[in-house]
Enzyme design. Structure first.
Site, PDB file in Angstrom:
ATOM      1  N   LYS A   1      28.415  42.788  46.436  1.00  0.00           N
ATOM      2  CA  LYS A   1      27.151  42.380  45.811  1.00  0.00           C
ATOM      3  C   LYS A   1      26.625  43.507  44.940  1.00  0.00           C
ATOM      4  O   LYS A   1      26.491  44.652  45.387  1.00  0.00           O
ATOM      5  CB  LYS A   1      26.104  42.045  46.880  1.00  0.00           C
ATOM      6  CG  LYS A   1      24.806  41.493  46.282  1.00  0.00           C
ATOM      7  CD  LYS A   1      23.663  41.483  47.288  1.00  0.00           C
ATOM      8  CE  LYS A   1      23.052  42.850  47.386  1.00  0.00           C
ATOM      9  NZ  LYS A   1      21.608  42.882  47.635  1.00  0.00           N
TER      10      LYS A   1
ATOM     11  N   ASP B   1      23.255  39.750  42.150  1.00  0.00           N
ATOM     12  CA  ASP B   1      22.022  39.315  42.820  1.00  0.00           C
ATOM     13  C   ASP B   1      20.806  39.921  42.115  1.00  0.00           C
ATOM     14  O   ASP B   1      20.268  40.947  42.540  1.00  0.00           O
ATOM     15  CB  ASP B   1      22.075  39.749  44.285  1.00  0.00           C
ATOM     16  CG  ASP B   1      20.879  39.254  45.085  1.00  0.00           C
ATOM     17  OD1 ASP B   1      20.249  38.257  44.670  1.00  0.00           O
ATOM     18  OD2 ASP B   1      20.580  39.857  46.137  1.00  0.00           O
TER      19      ASP B   1
ATOM     20  N   LYS C   1      18.062  37.808  41.228  1.00  0.00           N
ATOM     21  CA  LYS C   1      16.894  37.028  41.661  1.00  0.00           C
ATOM     22  C   LYS C   1      15.969  36.664  40.495  1.00  0.00           C
ATOM     23  O   LYS C   1      14.769  36.967  40.512  1.00  0.00           O
ATOM     24  CB  LYS C   1      16.117  37.785  42.741  1.00  0.00           C
ATOM     25  CG  LYS C   1      16.918  38.087  44.006  1.00  0.00           C
ATOM     26  CD  LYS C   1      16.062  38.845  45.008  1.00  0.00           C
ATOM     27  CE  LYS C   1      16.775  39.047  46.334  1.00  0.00           C
ATOM     28  NZ  LYS C   1      17.919  39.979  46.250  1.00  0.00           N
TER      29      LYS C   1
ATOM     30  N   ASP D   1      11.184  33.416  36.312  1.00  0.00           N
ATOM     31  CA  ASP D   1      10.387  33.507  35.091  1.00  0.00           C
ATOM     32  C   ASP D   1      10.201  32.086  34.559  1.00  0.00           C
ATOM     33  O   ASP D   1      10.596  31.119  35.211  1.00  0.00           O
ATOM     34  CB  ASP D   1      11.091  34.411  34.067  1.00  0.00           C
ATOM     35  CG  ASP D   1      10.110  35.133  33.141  1.00  0.00           C
ATOM     36  OD1 ASP D   1       9.171  34.473  32.642  1.00  0.00           O
ATOM     37  OD2 ASP D   1      10.279  36.343  32.924  1.00  0.00           O
TER      38      ASP D   1
ATOM     39  N   THR E   1      14.882  37.554  53.965  1.00  0.00           N
ATOM     40  CA  THR E   1      15.063  37.791  55.406  1.00  0.00           C
ATOM     41  C   THR E   1      14.170  38.924  55.909  1.00  0.00           C
ATOM     42  O   THR E   1      14.091  39.163  57.119  1.00  0.00           O
ATOM     43  CB  THR E   1      16.534  38.094  55.737  1.00  0.00           C
ATOM     44  OG1 THR E   1      17.025  39.104  54.849  1.00  0.00           O
ATOM     45  CG2 THR E   1      17.384  36.840  55.594  1.00  0.00           C
TER      46      THR E   1
ATOM     47  N   ARG F   1      23.737  47.982  54.859  1.00  0.00           N
ATOM     48  CA  ARG F   1      23.657  49.256  55.562  1.00  0.00           C
ATOM     49  C   ARG F   1      24.561  49.356  56.785  1.00  0.00           C
ATOM     50  O   ARG F   1      25.016  50.451  57.127  1.00  0.00           O
ATOM     51  CB  ARG F   1      22.192  49.526  55.948  1.00  0.00           C
ATOM     52  CG  ARG F   1      21.367  49.970  54.755  1.00  0.00           C
ATOM     53  CD  ARG F   1      19.875  49.964  55.018  1.00  0.00           C
ATOM     54  NE  ARG F   1      19.320  48.610  54.956  1.00  0.00           N
ATOM     55  CZ  ARG F   1      18.028  48.343  54.931  1.00  0.00           C
ATOM     56  NH1 ARG F   1      17.142  49.337  54.975  1.00  0.00           N
ATOM     57  NH2 ARG F   1      17.599  47.102  54.856  1.00  0.00           N
TER      58      ARG F   1
END
Length: 237
Positions: free
Chosen positions: A32, A59, A61, A64, A123, A215
Protein backbone atom coordinates in the site's frame (compact mmCIF):
# COMPACT_ATOMS: atom_id res chain seq x y z
CA UNK A 1 -7.11 -12.73 -4.60
CA UNK A 2 -7.30 -12.29 -0.77
CA UNK A 3 -3.98 -10.43 -0.39
CA UNK A 4 -1.98 -9.48 2.66
CA UNK A 5 -1.12 -5.87 1.80
CA UNK A 6 1.92 -4.31 3.47
CA UNK A 7 1.42 -0.62 4.25
CA UNK A 8 4.58 1.25 3.23
CA UNK A 9 4.10 4.05 5.73
CA UNK A 10 7.60 5.48 5.51
CA UNK A 11 8.84 9.04 5.13
CA UNK A 12 10.88 8.62 1.96
CA UNK A 13 11.80 6.26 -0.86
CA UNK A 14 15.11 5.27 0.69
CA UNK A 15 13.31 3.86 3.73
CA UNK A 16 10.79 2.08 1.52
CA UNK A 17 13.39 0.26 -0.52
CA UNK A 18 15.61 -0.53 2.47
CA UNK A 19 12.58 -2.22 3.96
CA UNK A 20 11.62 -4.08 0.78
CA UNK A 21 15.17 -5.27 0.16
CA UNK A 22 14.77 -7.56 3.17
CA UNK A 23 12.18 -9.64 1.28
CA UNK A 24 13.57 -12.36 -1.02
CA UNK A 25 10.50 -12.72 -3.26
CA UNK A 26 9.17 -9.21 -3.80
CA UNK A 27 7.17 -10.18 -6.88
CA UNK A 28 4.83 -12.08 -4.58
CA UNK A 29 4.03 -9.02 -2.46
CA UNK A 30 1.24 -6.44 -2.57
CA UNK A 31 1.95 -3.09 -0.96
CA UNK A 32 0.00 0.00 0.00
CA UNK A 33 1.23 3.44 -0.98
CA UNK A 34 -0.50 5.99 1.23
CA UNK A 35 -0.44 9.74 1.55
CA UNK A 36 2.76 9.94 3.57
CA UNK A 37 5.08 8.44 0.96
CA UNK A 38 3.08 9.53 -2.10
CA UNK A 39 3.26 13.18 -1.09
CA UNK A 40 7.05 12.81 -0.86
CA UNK A 41 7.75 10.72 -3.97
CA UNK A 42 4.69 11.04 -6.19
CA UNK A 43 4.01 8.75 -9.17
CA UNK A 44 7.71 7.91 -9.43
CA UNK A 45 7.47 5.51 -6.51
CA UNK A 46 4.59 3.70 -8.21
CA UNK A 47 6.74 3.09 -11.27
CA UNK A 48 9.66 1.86 -9.17
CA UNK A 49 7.49 -0.53 -7.19
CA UNK A 50 5.89 -1.86 -10.36
CA UNK A 51 9.34 -2.37 -11.88
CA UNK A 52 9.95 -4.76 -8.99
CA UNK A 53 6.77 -6.63 -10.01
CA UNK A 54 4.92 -5.48 -6.89
CA UNK A 55 1.16 -5.01 -6.97
CA UNK A 56 0.22 -1.59 -5.63
CA UNK A 57 -2.77 -0.39 -3.61
CA UNK A 58 -2.78 3.42 -3.92
CA UNK A 59 -4.62 4.75 -0.88
CA UNK A 60 -5.16 8.50 -1.29
CA UNK A 61 -8.79 8.59 -0.04
CA UNK A 62 -10.12 11.13 -2.54
CA UNK A 63 -12.95 13.33 -1.21
CA UNK A 64 -13.96 16.42 -3.18
CA UNK A 65 -16.63 17.66 -5.58
CA UNK A 66 -17.49 15.05 -8.24
CA UNK A 67 -15.78 16.87 -11.14
CA UNK A 68 -12.50 17.19 -9.26
CA UNK A 69 -12.55 13.56 -8.15
CA UNK A 70 -13.35 12.37 -11.66
CA UNK A 71 -10.45 14.29 -13.19
CA UNK A 72 -8.08 13.13 -10.45
CA UNK A 73 -9.15 9.54 -11.05
CA UNK A 74 -8.36 9.87 -14.76
CA UNK A 75 -4.77 10.54 -13.67
CA UNK A 76 -4.73 7.70 -11.13
CA UNK A 77 -6.29 5.35 -13.65
CA UNK A 78 -3.25 5.83 -15.88
CA UNK A 79 -0.91 4.50 -13.20
CA UNK A 80 -1.66 0.79 -13.58
CA UNK A 81 -2.19 0.21 -9.85
CA UNK A 82 -4.41 -2.54 -8.48
CA UNK A 83 -6.62 -0.54 -6.11
CA UNK A 84 -7.49 3.09 -5.35
CA UNK A 85 -9.70 4.73 -2.73
CA UNK A 86 -12.34 7.42 -2.29
CA UNK A 87 -14.43 8.36 0.74
CA UNK A 88 -17.93 6.88 0.56
CA UNK A 89 -19.15 9.92 2.51
CA UNK A 90 -18.56 11.94 -0.65
CA UNK A 91 -21.86 10.55 -1.88
CA UNK A 92 -23.38 8.72 -4.81
CA UNK A 93 -22.53 11.25 -7.52
CA UNK A 94 -18.91 11.49 -6.40
CA UNK A 95 -18.45 7.70 -6.27
CA UNK A 96 -19.93 7.29 -9.75
CA UNK A 97 -17.71 10.10 -11.05
CA UNK A 98 -14.67 8.41 -9.53
CA UNK A 99 -15.48 5.19 -11.33
CA UNK A 100 -15.92 7.00 -14.66
CA UNK A 101 -12.60 8.76 -14.28
CA UNK A 102 -10.83 5.58 -13.26
CA UNK A 103 -12.11 3.67 -16.28
CA UNK A 104 -11.27 6.55 -18.61
CA UNK A 105 -7.72 6.82 -17.31
CA UNK A 106 -7.04 3.10 -17.60
CA UNK A 107 -8.46 3.10 -21.14
CA UNK A 108 -6.20 5.98 -22.17
CA UNK A 109 -3.15 4.21 -20.74
CA UNK A 110 -4.11 0.76 -22.00
CA UNK A 111 -3.87 -0.79 -18.53
CA UNK A 112 -6.13 -2.96 -16.42
CA UNK A 113 -8.57 -0.78 -14.42
CA UNK A 114 -7.90 -0.55 -10.72
CA UNK A 115 -10.51 -1.70 -8.23
CA UNK A 116 -12.33 1.28 -6.73
CA UNK A 117 -12.65 0.99 -2.95
CA UNK A 118 -14.72 3.34 -0.80
CA UNK A 119 -13.72 4.25 2.75
CA UNK A 120 -16.61 3.66 5.15
CA UNK A 121 -15.46 4.54 8.67
CA UNK A 122 -11.79 4.59 9.62
CA UNK A 123 -10.70 1.76 11.90
CA UNK A 124 -9.35 4.44 14.24
CA UNK A 125 -12.93 5.70 14.77
CA UNK A 126 -15.05 4.29 17.58
CA UNK A 127 -18.85 4.26 17.62
CA UNK A 128 -18.84 6.95 20.33
CA UNK A 129 -16.60 9.20 18.23
CA UNK A 130 -18.76 8.71 15.16
CA UNK A 131 -21.93 9.61 17.04
CA UNK A 132 -20.57 12.57 19.01
CA UNK A 133 -18.21 14.10 16.45
CA UNK A 134 -19.98 13.29 13.16
CA UNK A 135 -23.51 13.40 14.64
CA UNK A 136 -24.34 10.03 13.08
CA UNK A 137 -27.18 8.73 15.22
CA UNK A 138 -27.23 5.07 14.17
CA UNK A 139 -24.84 2.40 15.42
CA UNK A 140 -21.47 1.91 13.71
CA UNK A 141 -22.36 -1.29 11.85
CA UNK A 142 -25.52 0.26 10.41
CA UNK A 143 -23.61 3.37 9.29
CA UNK A 144 -20.83 1.33 7.67
CA UNK A 145 -23.26 -1.01 5.94
CA UNK A 146 -25.25 1.93 4.57
CA UNK A 147 -22.11 3.49 3.08
CA UNK A 148 -21.13 0.12 1.61
CA UNK A 149 -24.54 -0.18 -0.07
CA UNK A 150 -24.17 3.36 -1.43
CA UNK A 151 -20.73 2.50 -2.83
CA UNK A 152 -21.94 -0.78 -4.31
CA UNK A 153 -24.89 0.91 -6.03
CA UNK A 154 -22.65 3.52 -7.64
CA UNK A 155 -19.91 1.43 -9.20
CA UNK A 156 -17.38 0.81 -6.44
CA UNK A 157 -15.78 -2.61 -6.40
CA UNK A 158 -15.54 -2.79 -2.62
CA UNK A 159 -14.96 -0.93 0.59
CA UNK A 160 -12.39 -0.32 3.27
CA UNK A 161 -13.84 -1.28 6.64
CA UNK A 162 -13.09 -3.13 9.82
CA UNK A 163 -13.33 -6.91 9.44
CA UNK A 164 -15.92 -6.74 12.22
CA UNK A 165 -18.40 -5.39 9.62
CA UNK A 166 -17.56 -7.72 6.72
CA UNK A 167 -20.40 -10.21 7.18
CA UNK A 168 -23.05 -7.48 7.26
CA UNK A 169 -21.50 -5.73 4.24
CA UNK A 170 -21.42 -8.90 2.14
CA UNK A 171 -25.01 -9.71 3.11
CA UNK A 172 -26.17 -6.19 2.16
CA UNK A 173 -24.25 -5.98 -1.14
CA UNK A 174 -22.93 -9.13 -2.82
CA UNK A 175 -20.47 -11.91 -1.99
CA UNK A 176 -17.97 -10.63 -4.57
CA UNK A 177 -18.06 -7.02 -3.28
CA UNK A 178 -14.61 -6.59 -1.76
CA UNK A 179 -14.09 -5.95 1.94
CA UNK A 180 -10.48 -4.89 2.45
CA UNK A 181 -9.60 -4.51 6.11
CA UNK A 182 -6.98 -2.42 7.93
CA UNK A 183 -6.82 -2.45 11.73
CA UNK A 184 -4.98 -5.78 11.73
CA UNK A 185 -2.68 -6.72 14.59
CA UNK A 186 -1.06 -9.88 15.88
CA UNK A 187 -2.47 -10.89 19.27
CA UNK A 188 0.65 -9.66 21.08
CA UNK A 189 0.86 -6.29 19.30
CA UNK A 190 -0.03 -2.84 20.61
CA UNK A 191 -3.21 -1.57 18.86
CA UNK A 192 -1.69 1.95 18.79
CA UNK A 193 -4.30 4.42 17.46
CA UNK A 194 -6.63 1.73 16.12
CA UNK A 195 -10.02 1.22 17.78
CA UNK A 196 -11.53 -1.74 15.87
CA UNK A 197 -8.74 -4.30 15.77
CA UNK A 198 -8.71 -7.97 14.79
CA UNK A 199 -6.00 -10.57 14.18
CA UNK A 200 -5.33 -11.99 10.70
CA UNK A 201 -7.03 -15.25 11.67
CA UNK A 202 -10.10 -13.41 12.97
CA UNK A 203 -10.29 -11.35 9.77
CA UNK A 204 -10.20 -14.52 7.65
CA UNK A 205 -12.96 -16.08 9.75
CA UNK A 206 -15.09 -12.94 9.43
CA UNK A 207 -15.01 -13.09 5.62
CA UNK A 208 -12.29 -10.58 4.78
CA UNK A 209 -11.22 -10.30 1.14
CA UNK A 210 -7.85 -8.79 2.01
CA UNK A 211 -6.01 -7.27 4.95
CA UNK A 212 -3.77 -4.22 5.22
CA UNK A 213 -0.96 -4.54 7.75
CA UNK A 214 1.50 -1.77 8.60
CA UNK A 215 3.27 -1.43 11.91
CA UNK A 216 2.96 -5.10 12.87
CA UNK A 217 5.31 -5.77 9.94
CA UNK A 218 7.20 -2.54 9.29
CA UNK A 219 8.15 -1.96 12.95
CA UNK A 220 8.87 -5.60 13.78
CA UNK A 221 12.42 -6.60 14.71
CA UNK A 222 12.24 -9.14 11.87
CA UNK A 223 9.75 -7.85 9.27
CA UNK A 224 10.02 -10.92 7.04
CA UNK A 225 9.27 -13.27 9.93
CA UNK A 226 6.35 -11.05 11.01
CA UNK A 227 4.97 -11.08 7.46
CA UNK A 228 5.26 -14.87 7.28
CA UNK A 229 3.48 -15.26 10.62
CA UNK A 230 0.63 -13.02 9.46
CA UNK A 231 0.43 -14.89 6.15
CA UNK A 232 0.23 -18.25 7.93
CA UNK A 233 -2.56 -17.03 10.23
CA UNK A 234 -4.40 -15.48 7.29
CA UNK A 235 -4.19 -18.58 5.09
CA UNK A 236 -5.16 -21.01 7.87
CA UNK A 237 -8.86 -20.51 7.05
Amino acid sequence: MRPVIIALDFQNQSQVFQFLDQFPHQDQLMVKVGMEIFYDAGPQILRELQARQLRVFLDLKLYDIPHTVEQAMVQLGRQGVAMVTVHAAGGATMIAAAKRGLLRGSELAGVQPASLLAITQLTSTSETQMQTEQLVTVDLTTAVTHLAQLAHANGADGVISSALEDAQIHAATSPDFLCINPGIRLATDDPNDQQRVVTPAQAAALGSDGIVVGRSITQASDPVAAYQQILQEWERK
